[in-house]
Design a protein around this motif. Structure first.
Motif, PDB file in Angstrom:
ATOM      1  N   PHE A 177       0.830  -1.205   0.000  1.00 14.16           N
ATOM      2  CA  PHE A 177       0.000   0.000   0.000  1.00 14.16           C
ATOM      3  C   PHE A 177       0.868   1.260   0.000  1.00 14.16           C
ATOM      4  O   PHE A 177       0.646   2.180  -0.800  1.00 14.16           O
ATOM      5  CB  PHE A 177      -0.930  -0.021   1.213  1.00 14.16           C
ATOM      6  N   LEU A 178       1.853   1.323   0.888  1.00 16.42           N
ATOM      7  CA  LEU A 178       2.695   2.517   0.981  1.00 16.42           C
ATOM      8  C   LEU A 178       3.518   2.722  -0.293  1.00 16.42           C
ATOM      9  O   LEU A 178       3.622   3.846  -0.801  1.00 16.42           O
ATOM     10  CB  LEU A 178       3.612   2.420   2.196  1.00 16.42           C
ATOM     11  N   MET A 179       4.116   1.656  -0.799  1.00 14.08           N
ATOM     12  CA  MET A 179       4.952   1.781  -1.980  1.00 14.08           C
ATOM     13  C   MET A 179       4.130   2.176  -3.205  1.00 14.08           C
ATOM     14  O   MET A 179       4.574   2.988  -4.024  1.00 14.08           O
ATOM     15  CB  MET A 179       5.682   0.468  -2.245  1.00 14.08           C
ATOM     16  N   LYS A 180       2.948   1.632  -3.332  1.00 17.47           N
ATOM     17  CA  LYS A 180       2.127   1.965  -4.488  1.00 17.47           C
ATOM     18  C   LYS A 180       1.711   3.428  -4.463  1.00 17.47           C
ATOM     19  O   LYS A 180       1.755   4.120  -5.483  1.00 17.47           O
ATOM     20  CB  LYS A 180       0.898   1.047  -4.502  1.00 17.47           C
ATOM     21  N   PHE A 182       3.286   5.859  -3.107  1.00 17.20           N
ATOM     22  CA  PHE A 182       4.451   6.709  -3.326  1.00 17.20           C
ATOM     23  C   PHE A 182       4.915   6.641  -4.776  1.00 17.20           C
ATOM     24  O   PHE A 182       5.330   7.651  -5.357  1.00 17.20           O
ATOM     25  CB  PHE A 182       5.580   6.286  -2.385  1.00 17.20           C
ATOM     26  N   MET A 183       4.868   5.450  -5.386  1.00 18.05           N
ATOM     27  CA  MET A 183       5.346   5.309  -6.765  1.00 18.05           C
ATOM     28  C   MET A 183       4.425   5.965  -7.773  1.00 18.05           C
ATOM     29  O   MET A 183       4.843   6.228  -8.905  1.00 18.05           O
ATOM     30  CB  MET A 183       5.498   3.816  -7.101  1.00 18.05           C
ATOM     31  N   GLU A 184       3.190   6.228  -7.411  1.00 16.23           N
ATOM     32  CA  GLU A 184       2.293   6.906  -8.340  1.00 16.23           C
ATOM     33  C   GLU A 184       2.786   8.312  -8.663  1.00 16.23           C
ATOM     34  O   GLU A 184       2.462   8.861  -9.722  1.00 16.23           O
ATOM     35  CB  GLU A 184       0.876   6.957  -7.762  1.00 16.23           C
ATOM     36  N   GLY A 185       3.549   8.918  -7.767  1.00 15.89           N
ATOM     37  CA  GLY A 185       4.086  10.245  -8.025  1.00 15.89           C
ATOM     38  C   GLY A 185       5.375  10.248  -8.806  1.00 15.89           C
ATOM     39  O   GLY A 185       5.891  11.326  -9.130  1.00 15.89           O
ATOM     40  N   PHE A 186       5.920   9.081  -9.108  1.00 16.49           N
ATOM     41  CA  PHE A 186       7.156   9.029  -9.888  1.00 16.49           C
ATOM     42  C   PHE A 186       6.848   9.254 -11.367  1.00 16.49           C
ATOM     43  O   PHE A 186       5.944   8.620 -11.917  1.00 16.49           O
ATOM     44  CB  PHE A 186       7.837   7.668  -9.705  1.00 16.49           C
ATOM     45  N   MET A 210      13.825   2.678  -7.427  1.00 15.80           N
ATOM     46  CA  MET A 210      14.079   2.425  -6.014  1.00 15.80           C
ATOM     47  C   MET A 210      14.865   3.532  -5.313  1.00 15.80           C
ATOM     48  O   MET A 210      14.536   3.909  -4.181  1.00 15.80           O
ATOM     49  CB  MET A 210      14.779   1.076  -5.845  1.00 15.80           C
ATOM     50  N   PRO A 211      15.927   4.084  -5.924  1.00 11.79           N
ATOM     51  CA  PRO A 211      16.607   5.196  -5.228  1.00 11.79           C
ATOM     52  C   PRO A 211      15.726   6.412  -5.010  1.00 11.79           C
ATOM     53  O   PRO A 211      15.938   7.167  -4.050  1.00 11.79           O
ATOM     54  CB  PRO A 211      17.784   5.524  -6.172  1.00 11.79           C
ATOM     55  N   ASN A 212      14.748   6.630  -5.877  1.00 14.97           N
ATOM     56  CA  ASN A 212      13.893   7.806  -5.749  1.00 14.97           C
ATOM     57  C   ASN A 212      12.696   7.593  -4.828  1.00 14.97           C
ATOM     58  O   ASN A 212      11.985   8.553  -4.514  1.00 14.97           O
ATOM     59  CB  ASN A 212      13.392   8.231  -7.135  1.00 14.97           C
ATOM     60  N   VAL A 213      12.442   6.364  -4.434  1.00 14.25           N
ATOM     61  CA  VAL A 213      11.360   6.096  -3.477  1.00 14.25           C
ATOM     62  C   VAL A 213      11.947   5.614  -2.152  1.00 14.25           C
ATOM     63  O   VAL A 213      11.325   4.850  -1.436  1.00 14.25           O
ATOM     64  CB  VAL A 213      10.358   5.065  -4.045  1.00 14.25           C
ATOM     65  N   ARG A 214      13.144   6.074  -1.857  1.00 12.77           N
ATOM     66  CA  ARG A 214      13.814   5.657  -0.615  1.00 12.77           C
ATOM     67  C   ARG A 214      12.997   5.967   0.636  1.00 12.77           C
ATOM     68  O   ARG A 214      12.984   5.155   1.567  1.00 12.77           O
ATOM     69  CB  ARG A 214      15.193   6.310  -0.523  1.00 12.77           C
ATOM     70  N   PRO A 215      12.319   7.119   0.745  1.00  9.23           N
ATOM     71  CA  PRO A 215      11.531   7.361   1.967  1.00  9.23           C
ATOM     72  C   PRO A 215      10.499   6.277   2.230  1.00  9.23           C
ATOM     73  O   PRO A 215      10.259   5.898   3.377  1.00  9.23           O
ATOM     74  CB  PRO A 215      10.870   8.721   1.696  1.00  9.23           C
ATOM     75  N   ALA A 216       9.884   5.758   1.159  1.00 10.46           N
ATOM     76  CA  ALA A 216       8.837   4.748   1.327  1.00 10.46           C
ATOM     77  C   ALA A 216       9.413   3.449   1.852  1.00 10.46           C
ATOM     78  O   ALA A 216       8.903   2.880   2.825  1.00 10.46           O
ATOM     79  CB  ALA A 216       8.109   4.523   0.000  1.00 10.46           C
TER      80      ALA A 216
END
Length: 296
Positions: A177-180, A182-186, A210-216
């Motif tokens: 849930f969290l990763m999805k 967050f990745m929608e904004g990439f 993956m490097p750009n979604v490190r906070p998630a």
């Protein structure tokens, strides 16, 4: 504008600081409010650490003191002695916990990230329904899913093995849930540009996304480590040599008044690993959150 010796123009850049649109009283009020919140968050940690450093007479004092008057490390040394006298060595409990926590956390982050990447960036048949099922799964507590998980582990012949704890941790829906989300904004344009350059799908996922979604995935790691490190999971593991450190420490906490000091030391040990991981990762979370807000 000045000129240097090479007759090239030198442009002076001036940085303008934006002044907040609030009064001095507003600043004081905000800092006062933040100070109160900080004190409320720090006080439990100070109290727990202080209790672990109290001798037995101070630990049983009512009302209790916040800080110990005669601080000592005897509670931690007594805890080590008690753990060394058990049938299974302390290092065995520690190894079990470290192995399950590391493998479960890494597996959860990787599997959740790969699934979230496909759902967030590719529209395939059933993608929305699959994500809805994952969201609905968040409604069920571990107490509700305990019996179905146990039946599944029995069918797979994984009861009383490490995998009975690792597989449910890897398949948790919170990470998906969290990763999805967050990745929608990439930006999809970056993914398409990488494909034009000849990058493979997994290379795009691993080296670009993956490097750009490190906070998630750092946030997911904190939740996973906290859940695995502090969970005894005695319903899946029966063999004493395979049990977790939290189980051994809980047995010490149940030792009665004589082990009050050791029980206070146990609380510090159980909360230390998640807090240490958060302290070392919070700067990266804040830095990446400030620089990864890319949009199409």
């Amino acid at each position: 504008m000045k000129k240097n010796n090479l007759n090239e123009p030198v442009i002076h850049h001036y940085k303008f600081r934006r002044k907040p649109n609030r009064s001095v009283g507003g600043d004081i009020g905000i800092y006062f409010f933040l100070a109160i919140l900080s004190a409320m968050m720090v006080f439990p940690l100070i109290f727990i650490i202080g209790n672990s450093l109290k001798p037995l007479d101070e630990a049983l004092k009512m009302p209790p003191d916040i800080l110990p008057r005669n601080p000592t490390l005897d509670n931690f040394s007594d805890l080590m002695v008690t753990m060394s006298q058990q049938w299974v060595p302390f290092t065995r409990y520690l190894w079990n916990t470290l192995f399950i926590t590391i493998v479960g956390t890494v597996g959860h982050v990787i599997i959740a990230s790969m699934a979230a990447y496909v759902i967030a960036k590719y529209n395939f048949p059933g993608s929305k329904e699959f994500f809805k099922v994952a969201v609905v799964a968040l409604m069920f507590t571990p107490a509700v899913t305990g019996v179905p998980n146990y039946i599944i582990m029995c069918k797979l012949h994984m009861v009383d093995t490490y995998w009975s704890l690792i597989l449910p941790a890897i398949g948790g829906s919170m990470g998906l849930f969290l990763m999805k989300q967050f990745m929608e904004g990439f930006p999809m344009s970056l993914i398409e540009a990488a494909k034009i350059d000849g990058a493979h799908e997994f290379s795009i996922f691993w080296n670009l996304v993956m490097p750009n979604v490190r906070p998630a995935w750092l946030t997911i790691s904190i939740f996973s480590i906290n859940g695995l490190w502090n969970n005894p999971q005695t319903q899946y593991i029966y063999t004493e040599s395979k049990k977790m450190l939290a189980y051994a420490l809980s047995q010490i906490q149940a030792g009665g008044i004589a082990r009050t000091g050791q029980a206070n030391a146990v609380m510090v040990v159980t909360m230390s690993v998640p807090i240490i991981f958060f302290i070392f990762s919070q700067s990266q979370i804040i830095e990446t959150m400030a620089t990864s807000g890319l949009k199409d």
